[in-house]
Scaffold this active site. Sequence first.
Site, PDB file in Angstrom:
ATOM      1  N   ILE A 263      -1.166 -13.509  12.905  1.00 31.04           N
ATOM      2  CA  ILE A 263      -2.240 -13.306  11.922  1.00 31.04           C
ATOM      3  C   ILE A 263      -1.694 -12.656  10.643  1.00 31.04           C
ATOM      4  CG2 ILE A 263      -4.417 -12.073  11.494  1.00 31.04           C
ATOM      5  CD1 ILE A 263      -5.053 -12.547  14.474  1.00 31.04           C
TER       6      ILE A 263
ATOM      7  N   VAL B 157      -2.751  -8.219   5.120  1.00 29.61           N
ATOM      8  CA  VAL B 157      -3.287  -8.668   3.831  1.00 29.61           C
ATOM      9  C   VAL B 157      -2.173  -8.743   2.771  1.00 29.61           C
ATOM     10  CG1 VAL B 157      -3.983  -6.380   2.973  1.00 29.61           C
ATOM     11  CG2 VAL B 157      -5.295  -8.391   2.294  1.00 29.61           C
TER      12      VAL B 157
ATOM     13  N   GLY C 205      -2.086  -3.804  12.859  1.00 35.27           N
ATOM     14  CA  GLY C 205      -0.862  -3.099  12.454  1.00 35.27           C
ATOM     15  C   GLY C 205      -0.535  -3.321  10.994  1.00 35.27           C
TER      16      GLY C 205
ATOM     17  N   VAL D 252      -1.056  -6.813   0.424  1.00 34.99           N
ATOM     18  CA  VAL D 252      -1.159  -6.138  -0.875  1.00 34.99           C
ATOM     19  C   VAL D 252      -1.460  -4.654  -0.601  1.00 34.99           C
ATOM     20  CG1 VAL D 252      -1.779  -8.076  -2.361  1.00 34.99           C
ATOM     21  CG2 VAL D 252      -3.555  -6.940  -1.024  1.00 34.99           C
TER      22      VAL D 252
ATOM     23  N   ILE E 104      -5.862   3.077   0.171  1.00 36.42           N
ATOM     24  CA  ILE E 104      -4.911   3.761   1.066  1.00 36.42           C
ATOM     25  C   ILE E 104      -5.317   5.231   1.195  1.00 36.42           C
ATOM     26  CG2 ILE E 104      -2.487   4.441   1.358  1.00 36.42           C
ATOM     27  CD1 ILE E 104      -1.732   1.739   0.044  1.00 36.42           C
TER      28      ILE E 104
ATOM     29  N   LEU F 297      -9.505  -1.885   5.555  1.00 33.18           N
ATOM     30  CA  LEU F 297     -10.386  -2.939   5.057  1.00 33.18           C
ATOM     31  C   LEU F 297     -11.534  -3.219   6.020  1.00 33.18           C
ATOM     32  CD1 LEU F 297      -7.587  -5.272   3.644  1.00 33.18           C
ATOM     33  CD2 LEU F 297      -9.108  -3.776   2.333  1.00 33.18           C
TER      34      LEU F 297
ATOM     35  N   SER G  78      -0.749  -8.582  15.562  1.00 29.99           N
ATOM     36  CA  SER G  78      -0.414  -9.983  15.776  1.00 29.99           C
ATOM     37  C   SER G  78       0.436 -10.518  14.622  1.00 29.99           C
ATOM     38  CB  SER G  78      -1.715 -10.787  15.891  1.00 29.99           C
ATOM     39  OG  SER G  78      -1.461 -12.141  15.656  1.00 29.99           O
TER      40      SER G  78
ATOM     41  N   LYS H  94       4.462   7.163  -9.620  1.00 30.90           N
ATOM     42  CA  LYS H  94       3.303   6.741 -10.421  1.00 30.90           C
ATOM     43  C   LYS H  94       2.614   7.977 -10.995  1.00 30.90           C
ATOM     44  CE  LYS H  94      -1.296   4.697  -9.865  1.00 30.90           C
ATOM     45  NZ  LYS H  94      -2.312   4.218  -8.919  1.00 30.90           N
TER      46      LYS H  94
ATOM     47  N   THR I 225      -7.633   3.142  -4.500  1.00 26.09           N
ATOM     48  CA  THR I 225      -8.204   4.191  -3.646  1.00 26.09           C
ATOM     49  C   THR I 225      -8.220   3.853  -2.153  1.00 26.09           C
ATOM     50  OG1 THR I 225     -10.315   3.247  -4.385  1.00 26.09           O
ATOM     51  CG2 THR I 225      -9.677   5.349  -5.333  1.00 26.09           C
TER      52      THR I 225
HETATM   53  P1  FAD Z   1      -4.634  -5.792   7.074  1.00 27.20           P
HETATM   54  O1  FAD Z   1      -3.442  -5.576   6.226  1.00 27.20           O
HETATM   55  O2  FAD Z   1      -5.383  -7.075   6.903  1.00 27.20           O
HETATM   56  O3  FAD Z   1      -4.160  -5.680   8.576  1.00 27.20           O
HETATM   57  C1  FAD Z   1      -4.926  -6.169   9.639  1.00 27.20           C
HETATM   58  C2  FAD Z   1      -4.104  -6.099  10.911  1.00 27.20           C
HETATM   59  O4  FAD Z   1      -4.925  -6.504  11.993  1.00 27.20           O
HETATM   60  C3  FAD Z   1      -2.884  -7.004  10.924  1.00 27.20           C
HETATM   61  O5  FAD Z   1      -1.811  -6.342  11.543  1.00 27.20           O
HETATM   62  C4  FAD Z   1      -3.343  -8.171  11.780  1.00 27.20           C
HETATM   63  O6  FAD Z   1      -2.279  -8.820  12.423  1.00 27.20           O
HETATM   64  C5  FAD Z   1      -4.230  -7.434  12.766  1.00 27.20           C
HETATM   65  N1  FAD Z   1      -5.189  -8.302  13.438  1.00 27.20           N
HETATM   66  C6  FAD Z   1      -6.273  -8.902  12.902  1.00 27.20           C
HETATM   67  N2  FAD Z   1      -6.909  -9.649  13.823  1.00 27.20           N
HETATM   68  C7  FAD Z   1      -6.216  -9.490  14.965  1.00 27.20           C
HETATM   69  C8  FAD Z   1      -6.338 -10.005  16.270  1.00 27.20           C
HETATM   70  N3  FAD Z   1      -7.307 -10.865  16.616  1.00 27.20           N
HETATM   71  N4  FAD Z   1      -5.423  -9.645  17.192  1.00 27.20           N
HETATM   72  C9  FAD Z   1      -4.421  -8.797  16.890  1.00 27.20           C
HETATM   73  N5  FAD Z   1      -4.244  -8.275  15.667  1.00 27.20           N
HETATM   74  C10 FAD Z   1      -5.126  -8.627  14.724  1.00 27.20           C
HETATM   75  N6  FAD Z   1      -5.195  -0.338  -1.745  1.00 27.20           N
HETATM   76  C11 FAD Z   1      -4.595   0.652  -2.423  1.00 27.20           C
HETATM   77  O7  FAD Z   1      -4.660   1.806  -1.992  1.00 27.20           O
HETATM   78  N7  FAD Z   1      -3.918   0.397  -3.574  1.00 27.20           N
HETATM   79  C12 FAD Z   1      -3.868  -0.841  -4.116  1.00 27.20           C
HETATM   80  O8  FAD Z   1      -3.224  -1.028  -5.148  1.00 27.20           O
HETATM   81  C13 FAD Z   1      -4.558  -1.884  -3.464  1.00 27.20           C
HETATM   82  N8  FAD Z   1      -4.567  -3.137  -3.971  1.00 27.20           N
HETATM   83  C14 FAD Z   1      -5.269  -4.115  -3.313  1.00 27.20           C
HETATM   84  C15 FAD Z   1      -5.388  -5.375  -3.897  1.00 27.20           C
HETATM   85  C16 FAD Z   1      -6.160  -6.356  -3.279  1.00 27.20           C
HETATM   86  C17 FAD Z   1      -6.328  -7.695  -3.919  1.00 27.20           C
HETATM   87  C18 FAD Z   1      -6.768  -6.085  -2.021  1.00 27.20           C
HETATM   88  C19 FAD Z   1      -7.574  -7.146  -1.313  1.00 27.20           C
HETATM   89  C20 FAD Z   1      -6.624  -4.855  -1.439  1.00 27.20           C
HETATM   90  C21 FAD Z   1      -5.899  -3.849  -2.086  1.00 27.20           C
HETATM   91  N9  FAD Z   1      -5.802  -2.578  -1.539  1.00 27.20           N
HETATM   92  C22 FAD Z   1      -5.200  -1.580  -2.235  1.00 27.20           C
HETATM   93  C23 FAD Z   1      -6.312  -2.299  -0.207  1.00 27.20           C
HETATM   94  C24 FAD Z   1      -5.146  -2.301   0.786  1.00 27.20           C
HETATM   95  O9  FAD Z   1      -4.459  -3.527   0.707  1.00 27.20           O
HETATM   96  C25 FAD Z   1      -5.629  -2.070   2.205  1.00 27.20           C
HETATM   97  O10 FAD Z   1      -6.461  -0.933   2.247  1.00 27.20           O
HETATM   98  C26 FAD Z   1      -4.481  -1.828   3.139  1.00 27.20           C
HETATM   99  O11 FAD Z   1      -3.505  -2.828   3.024  1.00 27.20           O
HETATM  100  C27 FAD Z   1      -4.962  -1.747   4.570  1.00 27.20           C
HETATM  101  O12 FAD Z   1      -5.253  -3.008   5.093  1.00 27.20           O
HETATM  102  P2  FAD Z   1      -5.608  -3.079   6.631  1.00 27.20           P
HETATM  103  O13 FAD Z   1      -4.490  -2.490   7.401  1.00 27.20           O
HETATM  104  O14 FAD Z   1      -6.948  -2.501   6.793  1.00 27.20           O
HETATM  105  O15 FAD Z   1      -5.741  -4.650   6.912  1.00 27.20           O
END
Ligand code: FAD
Length: 493
Positions: free
Chosen positions: A43, A46, A14, A48, A341, A328, A40, A79, A339
């Site tokens: 957990i 990330v 989420g 950011v 999002i 990610l 969760s 932006k 890029t």
């Molecule tokens: P996460 O935010 O890591 O979410 C993972 C989810 O999975 C969480 O809800 C967690 O609780 C859940 N989860 C994991 N394991 C379990 C489990 N076992 N049981 C239940 N739940 C679980 N993107 C942009 O477009 N612009 C930016 O400026 C940008 N800057 C960034 C800077 C950095 C340094 C980094 C690393 C990334 C950046 N990104 C940026 C990328 C962006 O942050 C991600 O694409 C975006 O936040 C999506 O993350 P996510 O949802 O895939 O993962």
Amino acid sequence: MDQAPVRRIVIAGGGTAGWIAAAALVKLIGPLIEVTLVESDEIGTVGVGESTIPTARTFHQLLGIDERAFLRETSSTFKLGILFEDWAKQGDRYIHSFGQIGKSTWMGDFHHFWMQARAEGWGGELGDYCFEYQAAKAGRFAIPDQGHINYAYHLDAGRYARFLRGFAEPQGVVRVEGRIERVEQHPETGFVTALMLASGERLEGDLFLDCTGFRGLLIEQTLQAGYADWGHWLPTDSALAVQTASVGPAVPYTRATAHEAGWQWRIPLQHRVGNGLVYAQAFLDDDRARALLDSRIEGEKLIEPRMIRFKAGRRRKVWDKNVVALGLASGFVEPLESTSIHLIMIAITRLVQLFPFGGVRDGVTARFNAMSTAEIEKIRDFIILHYHLNQRGDGGFWDQCRTMAIPDSLAERIAAWRDGAIAWQASDDLFRVDSWVQVMLGQRLEPRSHHHMGRMIVEGELQGALGKLKSDIANTVAQMPAHQDFIDRYIAG
Ligand code: FAD
């Protein structure tokens, strides 16, 4: 491949990816499916990912998201591009703006006219012919009643996920809080059948979206889809992220400032600034990175810096069996051009277009994977370009980036630009000609020649046309409000 009809979608995770996926699925094909999202609190996310590109606007429009409510609830700002500081050389500054530059013709793009003017000793800067560039430079913003402005958002990642949750839940998405402990698979096909939570709850589904972040709980830890590692082209692998108090009015652009082994971001929101240092551990250790970040941030720290490790690359199959990885979990180029999002939004839109209502089959997954690969590889090339074209003389990291072998696809682009100022937007290419042009020039790659179409124009006419373009832009920008004033007025309206 399993051919059971697909109705029950389970989203694992989420963060931004999970909630974007939930919001899109329920809004766009909600009556045909059931959507459950498990996340969760233990957990977390990330934390950011706060700078976007203009496609976010299109995506919001597709979902019918009210822009004012979004801006209010996520403390977003507007932006118009990214200000690159110290990239080609220390002291350099250029903006990669989202705007259209001048007026192109069928024979060639506008920059050829400008290069002609420059060769004749007049014409000013290329950015003089771009409305969004000039507005960004002046710190101004407005959404015109008539005319067009190409913009994106800076947003608070935590608030954005909550905003999307508030959008998705009332429309039928079921949210489950809990930690996924085990992934159940069909003994013969290997398809995922259910997620077992620590609470003992079992979530069955037909299609699973892996939005669990870098860990890729389903796509990698369970299915081992594989990862193409791009660390040899994109050596940054760490980030220190911190939030600080604002020290002035929010500017309508992201700042990306190069340092000895990477770069620093500054993303202005309404209530704070998102900051971070991206770096390569091989060239800067964590303690020095902390000290460097401390020495460069402006404004009081609101949280302690958080360390994030990453590996640039892409999942070899983002759709494997009945698991589709988003966010990610699907790969990460590196955040320089904001890029990620966008990639989530485009992937979920593509999934809706190719949705396997009648069952998951190879032909569709192969198409989805091919499109995803083509797209992220083009983004990868664009990012490498910034690092590779540098003339910084400050040592290891930048020397390695300048001298490294680059993908053939990028080498071809650099040669075409160097030899004839030729740039193009290929199919599946996110970045437009103007983006390639701004970054290649900003990174000091000077073409040896350009198209002489400007010489076909009667003497004086080119000067008149370019002069008018420039003054029209300057006049319009002069009448625009300051960015912060526009936000205050707009969200109150
Ligand atoms: P996460 O935010 O890591 O979410 C993972 C989810 O999975 C969480 O809800 C967690 O609780 C859940 N989860 C994991 N394991 C379990 C489990 N076992 N049981 C239940 N739940 C679980 N993107 C942009 O477009 N612009 C930016 O400026 C940008 N800057 C960034 C800077 C950095 C340094 C980094 C690393 C990334 C950046 N990104 C940026 C990328 C962006 O942050 C991600 O694409 C975006 O936040 C999506 O993350 P996510 O949802 O895939 O993962």
